[in-house]
Structure formats: C-alpha cells, structure tokens
Design an enzyme around this catalytic site. Structure first.
Site: not given
Length: 471
Positions: A66, A68, A221, A247, A250, A256
């Site tokens: 973790y 954060e 985008d 992203t 692609k 992903r």
C-alpha cells in the site's frame, strides 16, 4: 540465503500452492483464454498484446504494498523501493514523449483511462462547468460527456454540462468550423480532444485557438494513439494542450492503467492534478501495475518500438486498401492511424451481425457507430485495429490475408441474413449456427483462421508449443 524454510501445514498452506493445483477451474479459464488469443485474430482497436517483461512486473510481489500519497509523502511506511519505482516511471513517461521535466509533470497512479479523465476534470473544472468533447456516435469516448435524449450516461455528463461536437457526415472528419461556432454559443470551460473511433489525426493548433477564444482549458485524451505519438507517427498534443491523459495498454502496449500529464507552469496544475487523483478520486496506487507501466515506457523509448508503431500504421492502411478493393465504404476514406471504421450500411448489414459471425470464427472486433447512425444499439459499422496483429509480427502481406478473411465474413453474413428471412439478430445467429450453407462456411472460415493464426508467435508466451489447445 537458506531455502530450507518449511512450507507451513496450517491455514497458510494455500498461500504456497500453484494455481494449477489449488484452483484448476480458474487455471483452465486462463489456458482457454491463452488459446483463444493464440488461435484467433485480435482486431479490437483498444486492445493490444503486452510483453513478457510487462506481465512479469504486473504479476509481481509489488501487488502486496500500500502506498497512498506521492513519493516522499506517503501515508504508509515501507515505501522506499516503491518511491524509487514511481519516480523512475515518471521519468520514463516524460522521456517517452520527449517532454521537458521543467515544463511537464505526470501522475502515473490512475487505475484506468476513465479514472484519469475524471481526475483531470476534477482538477481543471468545477461541478456543472461546461465541457465539449467529440460525441460518442462520431468517434468520441464515453468519458468525454456522452448522454442521450433520455439519460445522462457517464459521470462526465452527470457532473458537468456537456455539449458534444461532431464530424461532418459527408466526410467523417471533425467539423472544426461548426465546433468553433458552437463553442462561441456554449462557452465551455474545457475542450476535450481525442477519440475511440476516429481514423485520422488531430489539428491541435486549431483546437487551441478555439479553447483560447473561450478562456477554456484544452485537454487531450490520446489513449488510442499514445504509442503512435511516442513514436512520432501522429501529431503530438503536448505543444498545445494543458493536460494530456492516456491509457497505457492500447498502442502504448503496456498494462491496463492510465497517465495524466500536466503543464507545471500553468495555474498550479501539478498540485491540482495530484490532489484530484488522490485523495479526490481514488485510493492507493497499484504498484505492480505501475511497475508494468515503467517497463512498457522503457520499451516505448526503444528504436524497435518506433519501427513497431510505423508498422501499425502501415498494416492498418494495408487492410483498408484490401477492403477498398472489394468496394467497401470506410469512414474518412481510409485511415491515418491504427484503426479503420468500416461502414456496412451500403451492403445492408449491421455492425452487430458482423461482430457475431466474427466471434464464431475467432476474429474479435467490435460493432461501432458511424457518422449518421441514429441508434447506438444497432450501429452501422465495425471498428478494426492493427495494433495486436502487429504485435504478433504480422506485416502487410499478412494483414492483407486478414482483410480477405473479413471479406469472407461479409459474404457469409449476407448468406446467413438470406437464410434467416428476417432482420432480427437472433434469427441471423440461429441461421449461421444451424445446418445451412452459412453454418458450413462459418466452420470452414474458423478452421482457416486458426491455421493462419498459429503460425505467428503470441507475445509473453516464449514457447508456443506449450499452449494447450481446446478446439
């Protein structure tokens, strides 16, 4: 270091068991999906086949941690290695797109492109501010403000006021003049460029002038074309945009996830974007995925990746040329990137029907609206991408054969439609799954597709002979 620590025989024993032993049901599904990818043609323009190194990073022990917050400012301890990893990923992201770190920064934590987009909106504008993005039926993306006459579909239309711009129905090209006229009326606070089914490049300088005329931010985008941008095979949005999202899976060919690039010299965007990602829109980052992104960005900076991106465009053009030869209509009369938008309306078919038969013969593509469509449920076209085929080491002569397979799909579809005797999709499927001529042709094409596909390697699988066959 000793390797003689005994595996416990208590409640933790399951933590050490191979998936093939502990959960053969899930393992078989993985094996079936591996065979599907190996024995079929992947033509979905938003998908690609990532590398062995990326998969190794993405499936690593980093998933346990973790973290954060940002490097050097975490809410948990034990992040000394994670901080180095995230900083390295940020450095590689800027290098991949040839960006000056004094001018541009990047957040590498978004879980996906959609969350990256909403975080960018959160950073740039206030709830109920006005946005303009390319409409979904015209090749835009759901997250750019899509809604229907009856319903607001996505968060970008629920929390912001959206007025989509369109393409010219005659050419399929973005109508920049109408966009400028509508922007003068609508007064957007944010103009979004980029799409999910637009086969041409973008005129960013023109979009910048439109945004400046309204005092609006300009956001790109570039999810679909980011790999092509990195390889200088498409125009770069960075010269003109305030924020750029993408992203990573692609044309960039990573795992992903999503990225948000921001100008560090404008309106305190660095702190606004970082705060929008966490804590505003999501929790702790997925460090294993960030590691996969880091590997993919290193690959994107390699000369070989530039050769790959060039071949992606060449392969898309080669498929388009074969379809033209057979007399089919393509939106924008071809392609300048990795995708083709095939208009099936002149031959009396729908995208839904072609998608169904393609699934039956192990060709994966998706139904898609084309300019002038009135129904998103029964779209008039399909979208075809060349990225995954190119990742399987296919060249023009190979993808020309793929296009010939698609031509055979159309012929079978026309036969099945004739046998069905109605326009209903269910009757159409019943026809080619039955005992008639179309069913026979489907079986033949499925076998031909398989025999063609298994000649090409599958990325991440070192030895193709180890792939288990299922049909």
């Amino acid at each position: 270091m000793s390797s003689s620590i005994p595996i416990p025989n208590d409640f933790n024993k399951m933590l050490y068991e191979d998936i093939s032993v502990y959960d053969p049901e899930v393992n078989e599904l993985i094996e079936k999906e591996t065979w599907r990818q190996f024995s079929g043609l992947e033509l979905i323009a938003s998908e690609n086949l990532t590398s062995l190194a990326v998969m190794q990073a993405n499936g690593s022990i980093l998933t346990n941690k973790y973290s954060e917050g940002l490097p050097g400012a975490r809410y948990y301890g034990g992040n000394e290695h994670i901080d180095v990893l995230e900083n390295l990923t940020r450095e590689r992201a800027l290098k991949a797109f040839n960006l000056d770190p004094k001018v541009w920064g990047v957040n590498v934590q978004p879980y996906s492109g959609s969350t990256a987009n909403f975080a960018a909106f959160t950073a740039l504008i206030q709830p109920q501010d006005r946005i303009m993005g390319l409409g979904l039926p015209d090749g835009g993306h759901l997250t750019h403000g899509y809604y229907t006459a009856k319903k607001k579909i996505t968060a970008s239309s629920i929390y912001f006021q959206s007025f989509p711009y369109r393409v010219d129905p005659a050419t399929g090209l973005i109508d920049y003049e109408q966009l400028a006229t509508n922007a003068n009326l609508f007064k957007p606070r944010l103009v979004v460029c980029g799409g999910s089914a637009y086969p041409r490049d973008w005129e960013y300088e023109r979009l910048r002038k439109i945004a400046d005329g309204q005092g609006a931010y300009l956001m790109s985008d570039m999810a679909h074309i980011s790999g092509l941008v990195a390889a200088a095979e498409q125009n770069s949005p960075f010269e003109y945009c305030d924020v750029v999202t993408t992203t990573t899976h692609k044309t960039l060919r990573g795992p992903r996830a999503g990225l948000i690039f921001f100008r560090k010299d404008k309106d305190d965007l660095e702190s606004r974007v970082n705060a929008a990602v966490f804590p505003a829109c999501q929790g702790g980052p997925h460090n294993n995925t960030i590691a996969g992104i880091c590997v993919a960005l290193k690959q994107a900076a390699e000369p070989a990746f530039k050769d790959y991106a060039k071949q992606v465009r060449a392969n898309a053009a080669a498929m388009a040329n074969v379809l033209f030869k057979h007399g089919y209509r393509l939106q924008t009369d071809g392609t300048a990137n990795h995708l083709i938008l095939w208009d099936l309306r002149p031959i009396g078919l729908t995208g839904s029907k072609i998608e169904k038969i393609c699934d039956a013969v192990h060709i994966t593509l998706n139904k898609n609206a084309v300019a002038g469509d009135t129904s998103a449920l029964v779209p008039g076209g399909v979208r075809i991408g060349s990225s995954a085929l190119t990742s399987r080491s296919m060249f023009e002569k190979d993808v020309e054969q793929v296009a010939e397979f698609l031509h055979r799909v159309v012929q079978i579809s026309l036969q099945a439609q004739k046998e069905a005797g109605s326009k209903k999709l269910k009757d159409f499927v019943d026809a080619f799954e039955g005992t008639g001529e179309s069913a026979k042709l489907v079986k033949e094409l499925k076998e031909d597709v398989k025999n063609f596909c298994i000649k090409f390697p599958l990325p991440s699988v070192v030895d193709s002979s180890t792939i288990k066959q299922f049909d």
